[in-house]
Design a protein around this motif. Structure first.
Motif, PDB file in Angstrom:
ATOM      1  N   ASP A  68       0.558  -1.189  -0.091  1.00 26.64           N
ATOM      2  CA  ASP A  68      -0.117  -0.063  -0.038  1.00 26.64           C
ATOM      3  C   ASP A  68       0.595   1.217  -0.007  1.00 26.64           C
ATOM      4  O   ASP A  68       1.613   1.639   0.953  1.00 26.64           O
ATOM      5  CB  ASP A  68      -1.071   0.214   1.345  1.00 26.64           C
ATOM      6  CG  ASP A  68      -2.038   0.986   1.102  1.00 26.64           C
ATOM      7  OD1 ASP A  68      -1.731   2.212   0.942  1.00 26.64           O
ATOM      8  OD2 ASP A  68      -2.976   0.503   1.292  1.00 26.64           O
ATOM      9  N   ILE A  71      -1.066   5.015   3.050  1.00 26.66           N
ATOM     10  CA  ILE A  71      -1.844   4.627   4.242  1.00 26.66           C
ATOM     11  C   ILE A  71      -1.564   5.139   5.499  1.00 26.66           C
ATOM     12  O   ILE A  71      -0.275   6.146   5.543  1.00 26.66           O
ATOM     13  CB  ILE A  71      -1.708   3.042   4.212  1.00 26.66           C
ATOM     14  CG1 ILE A  71      -3.014   2.438   5.112  1.00 26.66           C
ATOM     15  CG2 ILE A  71      -0.337   2.729   4.826  1.00 26.66           C
ATOM     16  CD1 ILE A  71      -3.101   0.933   4.933  1.00 26.66           C
ATOM     17  N   GLY A  76      -5.115   4.329  11.464  1.00 30.51           N
ATOM     18  CA  GLY A  76      -6.416   3.335  11.532  1.00 30.51           C
ATOM     19  C   GLY A  76      -6.441   2.540  12.639  1.00 30.51           C
ATOM     20  O   GLY A  76      -7.640   2.076  12.984  1.00 30.51           O
ATOM     21  N   SER A  86     -16.635   3.738  11.221  1.00 31.06           N
ATOM     22  CA  SER A  86     -16.536   3.574   9.529  1.00 31.06           C
ATOM     23  C   SER A  86     -17.594   2.627   9.114  1.00 31.06           C
ATOM     24  O   SER A  86     -17.576   2.353   7.862  1.00 31.06           O
ATOM     25  CB  SER A  86     -15.138   2.854   9.650  1.00 31.06           C
ATOM     26  OG  SER A  86     -14.904   1.720  10.132  1.00 31.06           O
ATOM     27  N   ARG A 145     -14.259  10.368   7.627  1.00 30.59           N
ATOM     28  CA  ARG A 145     -13.574   9.154   7.004  1.00 30.59           C
ATOM     29  C   ARG A 145     -12.160   9.736   6.200  1.00 30.59           C
ATOM     30  O   ARG A 145     -11.369   9.061   6.249  1.00 30.59           O
ATOM     31  CB  ARG A 145     -14.673   8.375   6.376  1.00 30.59           C
ATOM     32  CG  ARG A 145     -14.314   7.227   5.467  1.00 30.59           C
ATOM     33  CD  ARG A 145     -15.557   6.627   5.061  1.00 30.59           C
ATOM     34  NE  ARG A 145     -16.392   6.229   6.001  1.00 30.59           N
ATOM     35  CZ  ARG A 145     -17.719   5.606   5.879  1.00 30.59           C
ATOM     36  NH1 ARG A 145     -17.943   5.366   4.472  1.00 30.59           N
ATOM     37  NH2 ARG A 145     -18.662   5.628   6.721  1.00 30.59           N
ATOM     38  N   GLN A 407      -5.552   5.817  -5.835  1.00 29.64           N
ATOM     39  CA  GLN A 407      -6.452   5.307  -4.551  1.00 29.64           C
ATOM     40  C   GLN A 407      -7.810   4.998  -5.325  1.00 29.64           C
ATOM     41  O   GLN A 407      -8.843   5.608  -5.439  1.00 29.64           O
ATOM     42  CB  GLN A 407      -6.747   6.263  -3.787  1.00 29.64           C
ATOM     43  CG  GLN A 407      -5.817   6.421  -2.595  1.00 29.64           C
ATOM     44  CD  GLN A 407      -4.482   6.967  -3.191  1.00 29.64           C
ATOM     45  OE1 GLN A 407      -4.323   8.032  -3.811  1.00 29.64           O
ATOM     46  NE2 GLN A 407      -3.339   6.284  -3.091  1.00 29.64           N
ATOM     47  N   SER A 450      -4.238   2.857  -0.518  1.00 29.03           N
ATOM     48  CA  SER A 450      -5.566   2.885  -0.084  1.00 29.03           C
ATOM     49  C   SER A 450      -6.209   4.148   0.475  1.00 29.03           C
ATOM     50  O   SER A 450      -7.378   4.520   0.757  1.00 29.03           O
ATOM     51  CB  SER A 450      -6.058   1.695   0.809  1.00 29.03           C
ATOM     52  OG  SER A 450      -5.466   1.648   2.116  1.00 29.03           O
ATOM     53  N   TRP A 452      -6.375   4.196   3.689  1.00 35.18           N
ATOM     54  CA  TRP A 452      -6.864   3.671   5.022  1.00 35.18           C
ATOM     55  C   TRP A 452      -6.515   4.478   6.147  1.00 35.18           C
ATOM     56  O   TRP A 452      -5.192   4.652   6.352  1.00 35.18           O
ATOM     57  CB  TRP A 452      -6.596   2.277   5.250  1.00 35.18           C
ATOM     58  CG  TRP A 452      -7.457   1.564   6.132  1.00 35.18           C
ATOM     59  CD1 TRP A 452      -8.827   1.288   6.312  1.00 35.18           C
ATOM     60  CD2 TRP A 452      -6.827   1.182   7.333  1.00 35.18           C
ATOM     61  NE1 TRP A 452      -9.181   0.621   7.450  1.00 35.18           N
ATOM     62  CE2 TRP A 452      -7.972   0.570   8.359  1.00 35.18           C
ATOM     63  CE3 TRP A 452      -5.511   1.267   7.967  1.00 35.18           C
ATOM     64  CZ2 TRP A 452      -7.467   0.037   9.441  1.00 35.18           C
ATOM     65  CZ3 TRP A 452      -5.192   0.688   9.261  1.00 35.18           C
ATOM     66  CH2 TRP A 452      -6.368   0.132  10.179  1.00 35.18           C
ATOM     67  N   PRO A 453      -7.461   4.963   7.221  1.00 37.63           N
ATOM     68  CA  PRO A 453      -8.778   4.563   7.279  1.00 37.63           C
ATOM     69  C   PRO A 453      -9.703   5.332   6.463  1.00 37.63           C
ATOM     70  O   PRO A 453     -10.913   5.449   6.798  1.00 37.63           O
ATOM     71  CB  PRO A 453      -9.015   4.699   8.758  1.00 37.63           C
ATOM     72  CG  PRO A 453      -8.135   5.779   9.106  1.00 37.63           C
ATOM     73  CD  PRO A 453      -6.737   5.703   8.344  1.00 37.63           C
ATOM     74  N   SER A 455     -10.885   5.014   3.569  1.00 35.24           N
ATOM     75  CA  SER A 455     -11.521   4.194   2.893  1.00 35.24           C
ATOM     76  C   SER A 455     -11.034   2.655   3.258  1.00 35.24           C
ATOM     77  O   SER A 455      -9.767   2.560   3.761  1.00 35.24           O
ATOM     78  CB  SER A 455     -11.397   4.334   1.394  1.00 35.24           C
ATOM     79  OG  SER A 455     -10.353   4.734   0.941  1.00 35.24           O
ATOM     80  N   SER A 456     -11.503   1.784   2.405  1.00 30.62           N
ATOM     81  CA  SER A 456     -11.476   0.154   2.761  1.00 30.62           C
ATOM     82  C   SER A 456      -9.777   0.103   2.474  1.00 30.62           C
ATOM     83  O   SER A 456      -9.502   0.588   1.369  1.00 30.62           O
ATOM     84  CB  SER A 456     -12.218  -0.820   2.261  1.00 30.62           C
ATOM     85  OG  SER A 456     -11.714  -1.933   1.949  1.00 30.62           O
ATOM     86  N   ALA A 457      -9.157  -0.657   3.214  1.00 28.64           N
ATOM     87  CA  ALA A 457      -7.826  -0.964   2.675  1.00 28.64           C
ATOM     88  C   ALA A 457      -7.601  -2.298   1.942  1.00 28.64           C
ATOM     89  O   ALA A 457      -6.457  -2.561   1.631  1.00 28.64           O
ATOM     90  CB  ALA A 457      -7.058  -1.492   4.168  1.00 28.64           C
TER      91      ALA A 457
END
Length: 579
Positions: A68, A71, A76, A86, A145, A407, A450, A452-453, A455-457
């Motif tokens: 990743d 991140i 996260g 989340s 988020r 991303q 991603s 993250w956090p 959005s989804s990792a």
């Protein structure tokens, strides 16, 4: 010496189409060779002493571990241990989650956490009264988020001393009630008004957050990452460096981490010397395969949904009329060119958040100045997010050796984009959203992450969107058109060998080849065997780091769990499987 043989499936080496009928031989922590499966029995017969473990892929895909490239792992993980919103999809769910957390944790003076989505609230701006009702009298501070906004209760606002007289900072906006009192939402730099009032995230919580995040990410097949904010705390995200150092000292850091040192946008060029010193200090610990700090992260602009992404053209209002708002350049473009040139000369990679088309141009201009001053270097500088890129700026990436850090999960129609962003952009800008296909056609190097956090990792979820530009089951047209889709091999390469290149780890990770570390992931079913609209059905069933299995799903593939087999037994078993 332990020898492991992965066979019975396909092999994605880090680029191109998967290999068929090939087996991967791993000795201890390194890949030894790739051999035709028809030659395996002879290979095993020639093995010297030691044990052999057969891993039957049963048609699944063996791939380099995902990396990743952008991140916030520790942040996260910490949020998973705090008030985690989340999983909420409406304002009511978010408020209910805060109420439940407050009731379950009556002794916590401050309620901290994050994960709320702007599209759940009118105008993207949740109000303080909702938190006051959920946790009466308590200070509540929750990051959005995307971590570009803060939702605060009246108690938190009062503790921070923010009133109707408090001016908006130069890099942020306070959403206000009719009388000027803060309404509860603080965008961008306005969130930092709480920095002196909010509790500091303790080192123990940071460390536990790192371990929790590492567990979550390894289960998603992620074996390394670039942490996009090290050396500073902002918008409630704790500085993760002490957690990484503790994990390194205690031997619990299983992945490899490139830390991007945070550039304070109100600071100056003196930060370059400090970052180089930090890089050398971490290098002196002697574990560069686990942790290094050779990158600097610069926020060039904000985000489009709160109209702070820097645009070449003005945002429009709700009636479609042009406003005077072109978004925010967090650093003066002249200073940005100076800073990037100095960082490049000092051997620091530059990782720039650049979301709007003006921010992208300012970032590329800075890289051009650095190249003019320093000549070509091996900086591997990269621009992340890239929501809107002017067509004429796309070829400049390849010309400057700049990497597009994608991303991909964001490149689809969803409520936050459709309700809070697209209606306020100029005509034609929907067609410029996340121009992945343009990058490929211009021979731009790709990496993937991603955020993250935010959005989804999950890399698999991101791969699905990169290839389809729609969410699973959606009947919407692909965002910005089908020509901006990636093929699966290109998307997989971005998340493996592409991110390894960005992380300066392409010499021993990101590729399945002799001599490379056995950082591997097994995907079942192979995403290459699925219709493109069903890529999301592929799942990580095993993750391996340095030749050691660190994750196996409950329904994982059969392996020699009980005990290593001898060469003769393995040869007999393999001959039976191949017959």
């Amino acid at each position: 010496m332990t020898t492991r043989v992965f066979h019975g499936g396909s092999v994605f080496t880090g680029s191109g189409s998967p290999l068929l009928g090939q087996a991967v031989i791993v000795r201890d922590e390194r890949i030894d060779r790739i051999v035709p499966e028809s030659e395996l029995a002879a290979f095993l017969g020639a093995e010297p002493g030691g044990s052999v473990e057969l891993i039957d892929l049963r048609g699944a895909l063996l791939s380099p571990g995902f990396q990743d490239a952008h991140i916030h792992a520790v942040g996260g993980g910490v949020e998973l241990l705090q008030c985690d919103l989340s999983g909420t999809g409406t304002a009511e769910e978010a408020v209910d989650a805060v109420r439940a957390y407050a009731e379950a944790n009556p002794d916590e003076e401050w309620i901290l956490g994050g994960g709320w989505s702007m599209d759940c609230f009118p105008g993207g701006n949740p109000t303080r009264d909702l938190l006051d009702a959920a946790a009466p009298g308590r200070p509540v501070l929750l990051a959005s988020r995307d971590h570009h906004s803060i939702w605060a209760s009246t108690g938190a606002i009062e503790r921070a001393g923010v009133t109707s007289e408090t001016a908006d900072p130069a890099d942020g906006v306070i959403i206000r009630e009719a009388d000027g009192h803060p309404a509860g939402t603080f965008h961008e730099g306005a969130g930092e008004l709480f920095n002196t009032a909010r509790p500091v995230t303790g080192e123990d919580l940071r460390y536990r957050g790192l371990l929790r995040a590492q567990e979550e990410l390894i289960a998603l097949g992620i074996t390394g990452w670039q942490d996009a904010m090290v050396g500073s705390s902002a918008v409630g995200v704790p500085d993760p460096l002490t957690a990484y150092e503790q994990a390194l000292a205690e031997g619990t850091l299983a992945v490899h981490v490139t830390g991007a040192q945070w550039w304070e946008r109100d600071g100056g060029i003196e930060q370059v010397e400090r970052m180089v010193a930090q890089r050398h200090r971490i290098a002196a610990l002697g574990s560069p395969e686990r942790l290094e700090l050779g990158t600097t992260k610069i926020m060039v602009d904000g985000v489009a949904e709160n109209h702070t992404a820097a645009m070449l053209t003005p945002y429009r209002d709700a009636h479609g009329h042009d406003t005077h708002n072109h978004g925010l350049s967090f650093i003066d473009p002249e200073r940005l060119r100076e800073y990037v040139t100095a960082l490049d000369a000092a051997g620091q990679q530059v990782h720039m958040h650049a979301l709007g088309d003006r921010a992208v141009r300012e970032a590329l201009d800075a890289l051009q100045d650095a190249r003019d001053a320093n000549g070509p270097t091996d900086g591997r500088h990269h621009l992340a997010h890239l929501q809107i890129v002017a067509e004429e700026d796309v070829p400049r990436f390849a010309e400057l050796g700049a990497i597009a850090n994608l991303q991909a999960l964001w490149a689809t129609h969803e409520d936050q984009l459709d309700e809070l962003t697209l209606p306020f952009l100029q005509e034609g800008q929907e067609a410029r959203q996340y121009p992945f296909g343009d990058f490929v056609r211009a021979d731009v190097r790709l990496a993937a992450g991603s955020d993250w956090p935010v959005s989804s990792a999950s890399p698999v979820d991101a791969l699905h969107i990169a290839v389809n530009r729609t969410t699973p089951g959606s009947d919407r047209e692909p965002l910005a058109g089908a020509h901006q889709r990636l093929d699966l091999a290109t998307a997989m390469a971005a998340y493996t060998s592409g991110s390894a290149y960005v992380n300066h780890r392409d010499h021993d990770t990101g590729t399945i080849a002799p001599g490379f570390r056995a950082d591997l992931v097994v995907l079942d079913p192979s995403p290459f065997d699925l219709p493109v609209e069903e890529i999301f059905r592929s799942r990580v069933v095993q993750t391996w780091i340095d030749g050691r299995r660190v994750y196996a799903a409950e329904s994982a593939l059969a392996t020699a769990e009980a005990a290593p087999t001898t060469e003769s037994t393995a040869r007999t078993e393999l001959e039976g499987e191949l017959s």
